[in-house]
Design a protein around this motif. Structure first.
Motif, PDB file in Angstrom:
ATOM      1  N   ALA A  47      50.309  32.127  45.005  1.00  0.00           N
ATOM      2  CA  ALA A  47      49.527  32.904  45.950  1.00  0.00           C
ATOM      3  C   ALA A  47      49.348  32.006  47.412  1.00  0.00           C
ATOM      4  N   LYS A  49      46.794  30.543  48.081  1.00  0.00           N
ATOM      5  CA  LYS A  49      45.443  30.498  48.606  1.00  0.00           C
ATOM      6  C   LYS A  49      44.383  29.431  47.784  1.00  0.00           C
ATOM      7  N   GLU A  62      42.648  32.842  41.970  1.00  0.00           N
ATOM      8  CA  GLU A  62      41.859  34.360  42.264  1.00  0.00           C
ATOM      9  C   GLU A  62      40.483  33.966  41.962  1.00  0.00           C
ATOM     10  N   ARG A  91      29.925  43.793  40.710  1.00  0.00           N
ATOM     11  CA  ARG A  91      31.407  43.935  40.858  1.00  0.00           C
ATOM     12  C   ARG A  91      31.566  44.603  42.297  1.00  0.00           C
ATOM     13  N   ARG A  92      30.681  45.631  42.430  1.00  0.00           N
ATOM     14  CA  ARG A  92      31.038  46.532  43.561  1.00  0.00           C
ATOM     15  C   ARG A  92      30.887  45.711  44.922  1.00  0.00           C
ATOM     16  N   GLY A  95      33.377  42.927  45.578  1.00  0.00           N
ATOM     17  CA  GLY A  95      34.371  43.677  46.380  1.00  0.00           C
ATOM     18  C   GLY A  95      34.020  43.973  47.741  1.00  0.00           C
ATOM     19  N   TRP A  96      32.763  44.244  48.001  1.00  0.00           N
ATOM     20  CA  TRP A  96      32.156  44.538  49.301  1.00  0.00           C
ATOM     21  C   TRP A  96      32.581  43.106  50.310  1.00  0.00           C
ATOM     22  N   ASP A  99      36.138  41.811  50.354  1.00  0.00           N
ATOM     23  CA  ASP A  99      37.173  42.451  51.211  1.00  0.00           C
ATOM     24  C   ASP A  99      36.714  42.988  52.594  1.00  0.00           C
ATOM     25  N   LYS A 100      35.735  43.917  52.433  1.00  0.00           N
ATOM     26  CA  LYS A 100      35.157  44.547  53.813  1.00  0.00           C
ATOM     27  C   LYS A 100      34.679  43.450  54.659  1.00  0.00           C
ATOM     28  N   HIS A 103      37.201  40.996  55.950  1.00  0.00           N
ATOM     29  CA  HIS A 103      37.932  41.580  57.127  1.00  0.00           C
ATOM     30  C   HIS A 103      37.294  41.931  58.175  1.00  0.00           C
TER      31      HIS A 103
END
Lengths: 221, 221
Positions: A47, A49, A62, A91-92, A95-96, A99-100, A103
């Motif tokens: 990957a 990364k 990962e 976990r939410r 992810g926040w 990812d969000k 970016h």
């Protein structure tokens, strides 16, 4: 000997470094300019990364999968809630941030100010920097909203969600991109996590050509 | 009644739909044009992404966090390996598909061909489509490499990693972007997962203005 291939201002590497340090798992750090995609590095992680962790003969990539694995094989000290609802919330939030937040903020500030230069891709795109500077305000407000009702981001105990958040904010703090005066609760939260022994290695990071902010390693910022 | 706010060709929504269906958790599906950011939807999920699951009074977002939660509260049938190494490999692959595969392939093919139009952002960017068409070959090769040594993507049992992979590939298959003749093992794997009852709802999806490929819902493709 365990080895972590990382990059100093990679928030994903920092999350794993914090997790390893809290669990007192010793690793040697090897800085990896992963965007150069050396064949040797690609063999370790197709990957391309960071981070990549070499531990007990296994090669793992990962960052979130690595942290969950470390929690599975070395549950002490616990960095995840015990109940399903608490784990979901943790976990939410991971992810926040990964990812969000990445970016909208990290890639637009740390990405433009530091990565673009070290990767040899020219000068920062000022539209991106402006968008990142605008977006971080919304995110700090959201963190304050969470922290007004909880001691840590995902609940009343420190979890991997705090490491995810602090990993991103510490990269942004390196380049003075965090307005710590915006919310006292967010500053207090960061002061708590910043003063942990696990954080020390992050505060010692230096990227040649980029001086950290004067207060970056200061526990009383 | 449980409700899943989703978009038909969202791979993240599809992963959760597969997980819910395998666990026989009934949900009503509500299509959400999340990019329009209606205030009502933003109240449910400030990240403005699908899927969002409303279940037993809780509102949940972030597809992987939702799947792990469902596994926690309804462990039968199991969709995760029991051992730490197996779970690591599953989580690594979910990260692979939802980050790397999404950015290199799904966003460049489904994103350009379908999303750009339904979002009212003009015509597909042909450079992106070409890059996606090139990248999917590498990814199919990687999947074949895994499947030559295992029955399912993360090991010998079906897991959430298979749902993550099948969620992306099924979106791409809708627009005929998958060359099933490239690797027989990949085609066999997809045929196995496509024939599961849980997959039926995905095969019935239709996006107005975009006819699915003739073989899209065909179990003998």
């Amino acid at each position: 000997m365990n080895t972590l291939y990382h990059y100093p201002l990679s928030p994903y590497s920092r999350k794993v470094r914090l997790c390893l340090a809290e669990k007192k798992i010793e690793v040697g750090l090897v800085e990896e300019r992963y965007w150069e995609q050396s064949p040797e590095f690609l063999r370790r992680n197709p990957a391309a990364k960071v981070p990549v962790l070499k531990m007990n003969g296994r090669i793992m990539s990962e960052s979130t999968a690595i942290c969950e694995y470390l929690e599975d094989v070395q549950p002490t000290p616990p960095l995840m809630p015990r109940d399903a609802e608490g784990r979901y919330e943790m976990r939410r939030l991971i992810g926040w941030f990964d990812d969000k937040f990445y970016h909208e903020v990290t890639s637009k500030l740390t990405g433009e100010r530091v990565y673009r230069k070290v990767m040899g891709r020219g000068y920062p795109d000022s539209a991106n920097v402006k968008a990142g500077a605008r977006a971080i305000k919304f995110h700090l407000d959201y963190m304050a909203h969470l922290l007004e009702n909880r001691r840590w981001l995902a609940g009343n105990d420190m979890t991997l969600a705090d490491f995810a958040g602090a990993a991103h904010l510490s990269c942004l703090d390196y380049t003075s991109d965090v307005d710590w005066n915006r919310h006292e609760v967010v500053k207090d939260w960061y002061a708590k996590i910043k003063s942990r022994p696990a954080f020390r290695s992050l505060l010692a990071d230096e990227v040649p050509g980029f001086q950290p902010a004067a207060h970056y390693a200061d526990l009383d910022f």
